[in-house]
Design an enzyme around this catalytic site. Sequence first.
Site, PDB file in Angstrom:
ATOM      1  N   SER A 143       0.720  -1.193   0.065  1.00 34.98           N
ATOM      2  CA  SER A 143      -0.035  -0.113   0.105  1.00 34.98           C
ATOM      3  C   SER A 143       0.738   1.314  -0.084  1.00 34.98           C
ATOM      4  CB  SER A 143      -0.986  -0.108   1.175  1.00 34.98           C
ATOM      5  OG  SER A 143      -1.495   1.446   1.442  1.00 34.98           O
ATOM      6  N   TYR A 156      -0.600  -1.371  10.637  1.00 35.68           N
ATOM      7  CA  TYR A 156      -1.056  -1.570   9.249  1.00 35.68           C
ATOM      8  C   TYR A 156      -0.100  -0.910   8.155  1.00 35.68           C
ATOM      9  CZ  TYR A 156      -3.478  -1.515   4.839  1.00 35.68           C
ATOM     10  OH  TYR A 156      -3.932  -1.468   3.448  1.00 35.68           O
ATOM     11  N   LYS A 160       2.710  -2.968   6.002  1.00 40.85           N
ATOM     12  CA  LYS A 160       2.851  -2.955   4.428  1.00 40.85           C
ATOM     13  C   LYS A 160       4.453  -2.541   3.974  1.00 40.85           C
ATOM     14  CE  LYS A 160      -1.324  -4.059   3.180  1.00 40.85           C
ATOM     15  NZ  LYS A 160      -1.539  -5.302   2.180  1.00 40.85           N
TER      16      LYS A 160
END
Length: 253
Positions: A143, A156, A160
């Site tokens: 991401s 998160y 990534k």
Amino acid sequence: MGKLSGKVAIVTASTDGIGLAIARRLAEDGAAVMVSSRKQQNVDSAVKELRNKNLSVSGIVCHVGIKEDRERMIQKTLKEYGGIDILVSNAAVNPVFGPILDTTESAWDKIMDINLKSSFFLCKEVVPHMEARGGGSVVFVSSIGGYNISEFMGPYGMSKTALLGLTKALVPQLAQKRIRVNCIAPGLVKTKFSEQLWKDSGAASSAYAQIIPMKRFAEPEDCAGIVSFLVSDDASYITGETVVIGGGVSARL
Ligand code: NAP
């Protein structure tokens, strides 16, 4: 003949959103595709949707955090299609929004297990089957949040970022086996995963779109063609790279 004719692909978390768009595109480009996600009902409806378009797909339930599910998915792919050439590791979760110091150990473990650990182990489990075919191609779905880490999605974002590192770390050993490994880093894509950020047509989401040079959020299809390119022979000398699909938003660590 599509550019992926004769190839067999596994795409995880492919019954909705970006994964479904990737599965559809790889199949449209000629691959036989194994779609999967945690819920049988979602697998059934994705398989039906794609078969209705005359695409060569099959499906199985696979929660990527469960080793036995991953193994069953690999075995079903081998049984139905005779080998594996392409892996797209797309599954991820983000169970928490908030300051990083509020993260619980269980939320941390869940994020790292699904987003990072399962990506590595599924890749490791698929590699011998790619080797048996004389090579293959792996794509991880990271991401833009792995570059520009949001204050409220710290773990998160870090998971990534780690996928960017995993992509690099795998290059030398996989190159010896004629397997390429690349990564995509999408910006905000209009899926269920991100709907809180784009669905309300109010001031917050339109202000957010305005900071994107292309002035729009991405559609899942904006990611699918890049993946099809990366796993095809057109990208035969590209490995260890991450393609940012960000509409012009700059991305750097
Ligand atoms: P989505 O539309 O919400 O789709 C999620 C898919 O994942 C569903 O098919 C779901 O089906 C499946 N799934 C969820 N947990 C799973 C698990 N543990 N194992 C297997 N399948 C699972 O999500 P998305 O936006 O397409 O996100 C896909 C990937 O893109 C993720 O890696 C995400 O981090 C990344 N990404 C998304 C955006 C964005 O803005 N949307 C931006 C950058 C990167 P079941 O419920 O049946 O399991």
